[in-house]
Design a protein around this motif. Structure first.
Motif, mmCIF file in Angstrom:
data_model
loop_
_atom_site.group_PDB
_atom_site.id
_atom_site.type_symbol
_atom_site.label_atom_id
_atom_site.label_comp_id
_atom_site.label_asym_id
_atom_site.label_seq_id
_atom_site.Cartn_x
_atom_site.Cartn_y
_atom_site.Cartn_z
ATOM 1 N N VAL A 1 -4.407 37.540 4.836
ATOM 2 C CA VAL A 1 -5.875 37.443 5.444
ATOM 3 C C VAL A 1 -6.964 37.850 4.527
ATOM 4 O O VAL A 1 -7.612 37.280 4.516
ATOM 5 C CB VAL A 1 -5.206 38.827 6.602
ATOM 6 N N ILE A 2 -6.768 38.907 3.779
ATOM 7 C CA ILE A 2 -7.807 39.336 2.775
ATOM 8 C C ILE A 2 -7.946 37.634 2.165
ATOM 9 O O ILE A 2 -9.467 38.115 1.759
ATOM 10 C CB ILE A 2 -7.754 40.583 2.186
ATOM 11 N N ARG A 3 -7.078 37.376 1.495
ATOM 12 C CA ARG A 3 -7.582 36.634 1.085
ATOM 13 C C ARG A 3 -8.242 35.238 1.286
ATOM 14 O O ARG A 3 -8.991 34.694 1.325
ATOM 15 C CB ARG A 3 -6.572 35.188 0.324
ATOM 16 N N SER A 4 -7.996 35.052 2.897
ATOM 17 C CA SER A 4 -8.600 33.947 3.437
ATOM 18 C C SER A 4 -10.337 34.619 3.769
ATOM 19 O O SER A 4 -11.601 33.631 4.120
ATOM 20 C CB SER A 4 -7.843 33.799 5.008
ATOM 21 N N ALA A 5 -10.669 35.875 3.806
ATOM 22 C CA ALA A 5 -11.896 36.527 3.801
ATOM 23 C C ALA A 5 -13.120 36.204 3.409
ATOM 24 O O ALA A 5 -13.660 36.191 2.957
ATOM 25 C CB ALA A 5 -11.676 37.916 4.441
ATOM 26 N N ILE A 6 -11.949 36.369 1.739
ATOM 27 C CA ILE A 6 -12.487 36.659 0.766
ATOM 28 C C ILE A 6 -13.426 35.405 0.324
ATOM 29 O O ILE A 6 -14.453 34.635 -0.019
ATOM 30 C CB ILE A 6 -11.844 36.525 -0.468
ATOM 31 N N ASP A 7 -12.468 33.355 0.798
ATOM 32 C CA ASP A 7 -12.344 32.676 0.140
ATOM 33 C C ASP A 7 -14.636 31.932 1.545
ATOM 34 O O ASP A 7 -14.335 31.258 1.068
ATOM 35 C CB ASP A 7 -11.214 31.370 0.250
ATOM 36 N N LEU A 8 -13.736 32.604 2.542
ATOM 37 C CA LEU A 8 -14.656 32.184 3.845
ATOM 38 C C LEU A 8 -15.534 32.832 4.132
ATOM 39 O O LEU A 8 -16.705 32.303 4.752
ATOM 40 C CB LEU A 8 -13.959 31.874 4.912
ATOM 41 N N SER A 9 -15.497 34.042 3.268
ATOM 42 C CA SER A 9 -17.049 34.636 4.087
ATOM 43 C C SER A 9 -18.474 34.830 3.117
ATOM 44 O O SER A 9 -19.305 34.670 4.174
ATOM 45 C CB SER A 9 -16.594 36.378 3.597
ATOM 46 N N GLY A 10 -17.995 34.621 1.849
ATOM 47 C CA GLY A 10 -19.385 34.452 1.146
ATOM 48 C C GLY A 10 -19.734 35.501 0.784
ATOM 49 O O GLY A 10 -20.894 35.947 0.066
ATOM 50 N N GLY A 11 -19.295 36.337 1.195
ATOM 51 C CA GLY A 11 -19.778 37.846 0.596
ATOM 52 C C GLY A 11 -19.113 38.482 -0.806
ATOM 53 O O GLY A 11 -17.982 37.943 -0.965
ATOM 54 N N ARG A 12 -19.411 39.860 -1.330
ATOM 55 C CA ARG A 12 -18.802 40.508 -2.260
ATOM 56 C C ARG A 12 -17.185 41.026 -1.573
ATOM 57 O O ARG A 12 -17.205 42.083 -0.962
ATOM 58 C CB ARG A 12 -19.632 41.681 -2.901
ATOM 59 N N THR A 13 -16.509 40.975 -2.689
ATOM 60 C CA THR A 13 -15.119 41.702 -2.289
ATOM 61 C C THR A 13 -14.743 42.732 -3.648
ATOM 62 O O THR A 13 -14.877 41.857 -4.793
ATOM 63 C CB THR A 13 -13.702 40.798 -1.963
ATOM 64 N N VAL A 14 -14.396 43.909 -3.561
ATOM 65 C CA VAL A 14 -14.406 44.488 -4.447
ATOM 66 C C VAL A 14 -12.526 45.065 -4.338
ATOM 67 O O VAL A 14 -12.406 45.906 -3.170
ATOM 68 C CB VAL A 14 -15.135 45.915 -4.221
ATOM 69 N N LEU A 15 -12.233 45.016 -5.345
ATOM 70 C CA LEU A 15 -9.998 45.164 -5.289
ATOM 71 C C LEU A 15 -10.890 46.550 -6.553
ATOM 72 O O LEU A 15 -10.600 46.034 -7.220
ATOM 73 C CB LEU A 15 -9.316 44.410 -5.907
ATOM 74 N N LEU A 16 -9.812 47.897 -6.099
ATOM 75 C CA LEU A 16 -9.770 48.954 -7.024
ATOM 76 C C LEU A 16 -8.608 48.659 -7.780
ATOM 77 O O LEU A 16 -7.531 49.454 -6.787
ATOM 78 C CB LEU A 16 -9.626 50.007 -6.066
#
Length: 425
Positions: free
Chosen positions: A135-150
Motif C-alpha cells: 500500500v505504501i509503495r503504491s502511494a510512493i509511486d502515484l502521489s508525486g509527493g515526498r516519502t521519508v523512511l526512518l
C-alpha cells in the motif's frame, strides 16, 4: 494394604484393637503443649495476601511493558509527545512554518492522505507487513509527493525502495554532509550516523552524510510525477532531546517541511494484526500474540521463577526434633490400633504382632537374631520349651492373615500366652 509403622513394635497385648475406655495404671500427666505463635487462620490469610500482592505487581509490570512496546498513542517519535524521545518540538517548529501535521496509524490512512503537496513520514518501516508495504509503495509511486523512511533495513527496503540495501552500522555519529543537496549543505553536520548506512547503484540517487564510505542519507527520485523518497539511517534528528544539537533542526525542517502537509505515520499493532490476518489464514495462536505481550510474558516468567527461588524451601539434611509434648505409651498404642482398625489392615496388624513376638521369643530361646524369622530355626527351639500337649507353633508364628477382627484378637491372645509360657518355662 499397609498401615503406619512404628520404630518400636508393640507387644501382642498392647496392639489389640483398644476399647473406648483406657486400661492400665495412668501415667504422669503429659507436659502442657506450648502455645501456638499466631492464629493459623491469620497466618493463612497473611500468606494469601502476600501471594495476591505479588501477582498484582507482576501483572501490572506485564501490562506496563506491553503498553510501552505496543506503539501506544503517545510514545517514541510521536509528534504529540514532549518527553525526550518524542517529536513534539519538530512538529511545533513545522507548525510555525505553516506545515500542518496529521498523525495516522494505518497504512491505508497514510496512502489515502498522500499527494503531491504531502510529505509522508514512515517512522518504523520494518514493522510493516507485506500488504502494508504494498500500500505504501503504491502511494510512493502515484502521489508525486515526498516519502521519508526512518532507518529501514533490508527487510522493508525490498518492498519500499528496490535497488537500495543496507551496508551495516554507521561508525560516525555526526558526519559532514559530503554532498550538494541544499538541505544538507545548509544544515551542516547532523546526527545521521548513529544508525544504518546504505548502498545503491541507482544513477540518480543523491548520497549524503557518508560514514565508513557509505551514505546515511539517500534521496531518490520516484514515480513519474516528480516525487522523491528520502532514506534516513537514524531517527535521532527528530527527537526532542537532540533536535537542538548540530544541524539537526535545520535538516529535519527541510526534509519534512518541503510540502505544506505532513502525514506522520506511526505503524500500530492493530494495523499489523489486520495485515497478518489477511495475508495468512492458517495462523497459530502464538502468531496472533503481539510482540509486546511476548516480551511481557517472558519477563513475567523470569519474575515468577525468581520469586519461586526466593520463597522456596531450602532443602538440607534431616534433623531430629523433640516433640513438644510427652505422649503416654498407652495412648500411642491405642491410636495405632485405631488406625489399623479404620484402615481394615488386619494383615499388617497380624504381621507386626507376629514379627515382634518372634524377635522376643528368639532372644528367650537362644536363637540368633538373624534367624528369628526363619521357621526352621525358631519353631523347634520354641516347641522344645513348651510343656503339655503339642501345638502347631509354626502356624501360630508364621500363619495366614486372620479373617476378621475376632480372629485377630484371638491371634493376639495366643501369641501373648505363648510368650508367657516360654518366659516361665
Amino acid at each position: 494394604m499397609t498401615g503406619p509403622t512404628d520404630p518400636a513394635p508393640p507387644t501382642a497385648m498392647e496392639a489389640r484393637p483398644a476399647p473406648d475406655t483406657r486400661e492400665g495404671t495412668p501415667g504422669p500427666d503429659p507436659a502442657p503443649a506450648p502455645a501456638m505463635v499466631g492464629d493459623p487462620r491469620t497466618r493463612r490469610l497473611r500468606g494469601i495476601r502476600r501471594a495476591l500482592t505479588a501477582v498484582a505487581v507482576l501483572a501490572a509490570g506485564a501490562i506496563a511493558v506491553a503498553a510501552l512496546g505496543s506503539g501506544s498513542r503517545h510514545g517514541y517519535l510521536d509528534p504529540r509527545t514532549t518527553d525526550p524521545f518524542g517529536s513534539h518540538a519538530v512538529a511545533e517548529l513545522l507548525k510555525d512554518r505553516g506545515v500542518t501535521t496529521r498523525v495516522v496509524t494505518t497504512a491505508r490512512e497514510a496512502a489515502d492522505a498522500a499527494g503531491p503537496r504531502t510529505t509522508l513520514l514512515v517512522t518504523d518501516p520494518d514493522r510493516l507487513g507485506a500488504t502494508q508495504r504494498g500500500v505504501i509503495r503504491s502511494a510512493i509511486d502515484l502521489s508525486g509527493g515526498r516519502t521519508v523512511l526512518l532507518a529501514p533495513t533490508t527487510h522493508s527496503l525490498t518492498g519500499l525502495s528496490p535497488g537500495v540495501r543496507t551496508a551495516g552500522d554507521a561508525d560516525t555519529d555526526r558526519p559532514d554532509p559530503g554532498c550538494t543537496l541544499p538541505a544538507a549543505t545548509s544544515a551542516g553536520r547532523a546526527d545521521t550516523g548513529g544508525g544504518l548506512a546504505y548502498s545503491t547503484a541507482l544513477p540518480r540517487a543523491t548520497a549524503c552524510y557518508p560514514s565508513g564510505g557509505h551514505p546515511t542519507l539517500l534521496v531518490l527520485p520516484t514515480g513519474p510525477t516528480g516525487g522523491d523518497t528520502v532514506i534516513l539511517g537514524s531517527e535521532t534528528i527528530l527527537l526532542n532531546e537532540s533536535l537542538a544539537d548540530e544541524g539537526n533542526a535545520s535538516l529535519a525542517l527541510q526534509l519534512l517541511g518541503s510540502r505544506p502537509d505532513l502525514v506522520w505515520y506511526l505503524p500500530s499493532l492493530a494495523d499489523s494484526d489486520a495485515d497478518s490476518a489477511s495475508s495468512d489464514e492458517d495462523q497459530s495462536l502464538f502468531d496472533l500474540i503481539p510482540a509486546g505481550w511476548s516480551w511481557a510474558l517472558l519477563q513475567l516468567f523470569v519474575a515468577a521463577a525468581l520469586a519461586a527461588l526466593w520463597r522456596a524451601r531450602r532443602l538440607g539434611p534431616l534433623v531430629t526434633e523433640k516433640l513438644p509434648v510427652a505422649i503416654r505409651a498407652s495412648e500411642a498404642t491405642e491410636g495405632r490400633a485405631r488406625l489399623y482398625r479404620k484402615a481394615d489392615a488386619r494383615d499388617r496388624a497380624a504381621t507386626v504382632l507376629r514379627a515382634a513376638t518372634r524377635e522376643r521369643l528368639a532372644a528367650l530361646v537362644g536363637v540368633p537374631h538373624t534367624q528369628a524369622h526363619d521357621p526352621s530355626a525358631l519353631a523347634p527351639a520354641v516347641s522344645a520349651r513348651l510343656t503339655g500337649e503339642p501345638r502347631d507353633v509354626t502356624a501360630l508364628l508364621f500363619g495366614t492373615t486372620p479373617s476378621d477382627d475376632a480372629a485377630l484378637v484371638a491371634l493376639a491372645d495366643h501369641l501373648d500366652a505363648l510368650e508367657r509360657e516360654v518366659r516361665t518355662s
